[in-house]
Design a protein around this motif. Sequence first.
Motif, short mmCIF file in Angstrom:
data_model
loop_
_atom_site.label_atom_id
_atom_site.label_comp_id
_atom_site.label_asym_id
_atom_site.label_seq_id
_atom_site.Cartn_x
_atom_site.Cartn_y
_atom_site.Cartn_z
N SER A 107 66.87 107.75 3.68
CA SER A 107 67.20 106.37 3.32
C SER A 107 66.19 105.40 3.92
O SER A 107 65.38 105.77 4.79
CB SER A 107 68.60 106.01 3.83
N GLN A 140 66.51 92.55 -1.60
CA GLN A 140 66.52 93.75 -2.43
C GLN A 140 66.49 95.01 -1.57
O GLN A 140 67.21 95.98 -1.85
CB GLN A 140 65.32 93.72 -3.39
N ALA A 144 69.60 98.03 -0.52
CA ALA A 144 69.37 99.46 -0.76
C ALA A 144 69.01 100.21 0.52
O ALA A 144 68.53 101.34 0.45
CB ALA A 144 68.24 99.63 -1.78
N THR A 147 70.06 103.75 0.83
CA THR A 147 69.76 104.55 -0.36
C THR A 147 68.45 105.30 -0.14
O THR A 147 67.52 104.75 0.47
CB THR A 147 69.62 103.63 -1.59
N HIS A 151 64.41 106.03 -4.76
CA HIS A 151 64.94 105.09 -5.75
C HIS A 151 64.35 103.68 -5.57
O HIS A 151 64.69 102.79 -6.34
CB HIS A 151 66.46 105.01 -5.65
N TYR A 152 63.48 103.49 -4.59
CA TYR A 152 62.86 102.18 -4.36
C TYR A 152 61.68 101.99 -5.31
O TYR A 152 60.98 102.94 -5.66
CB TYR A 152 62.33 102.07 -2.93
#
Length: 248
Positions: A107, A140, A144, A147, A151-152
């Motif tokens: 993450s 932003q 995230a 996450t 996915h960035y």
Amino acid sequence: MSQPIIEARDLGIQFVRNRRRQLRIREMFIHRGGRQPKSEEFWPLRHVTFDIQPGDAVGVIGKNGTGKSTTLRLIAGVLIPDEGSITVRGKVAPLLQLSAGFSNDLSGRENVHLVGSLHGLTPQFLKQKFDEIVDFAGDQVRAAIDTPVRHYSSGMKVRLGFSVIAQLSHPILLVDEVMAVGDAEFRAKCYATIERLLAEGRTLVLVSHNENDLTRFCNRGLYLDRGRLKVDGTVREALDAYNNVVRT
């Protein structure tokens, strides 16, 4: 004059370009089992000598493919010269490929601790500065942060990477087109951070095609042309030499 913080003497590095990579599939079958295409050796940088003093802000200027980023990577120790020497008297904060140290499976939160620890920041320091790092990276990224970074977007990775590296207290700051990434708000944060670091007496080496950025931050300029150092002077002298070549 004090001892240079960066000292390059007859610096050169050789790369090998394998023409095989450029072949079509049909041509690769033709060459299979027979004579292979030759690799081409070339020098992206050669016979380059310069000194950078503590507190200097130096812009490295030139067309694409003229050795600018190679120079930064030699200073950072990512590349080892084949000729000459590069002496760096101080730790380097590299704002180069800012997402290069990230693990896509971790993450954003975990990558802050990973990248920070790789650059010598302690877990206690990172815990104390974590909210500040994420705030700098923007809403932003904050949304995230837990996450996986796979996915960035590339811009999100760069913003988070800049936020971590900007925490380093290292005396030498290497910047390669970082400020070209992101929106106006993020660029304003980058400008403010670099100005603060320069005010603290840091040494800056900046690669950029943006004349406004170069004249804003730099007092000196190194103009490279086809891997050779053509001008070592004021940033204005280096830019004028570059612009004269571009116009012709």
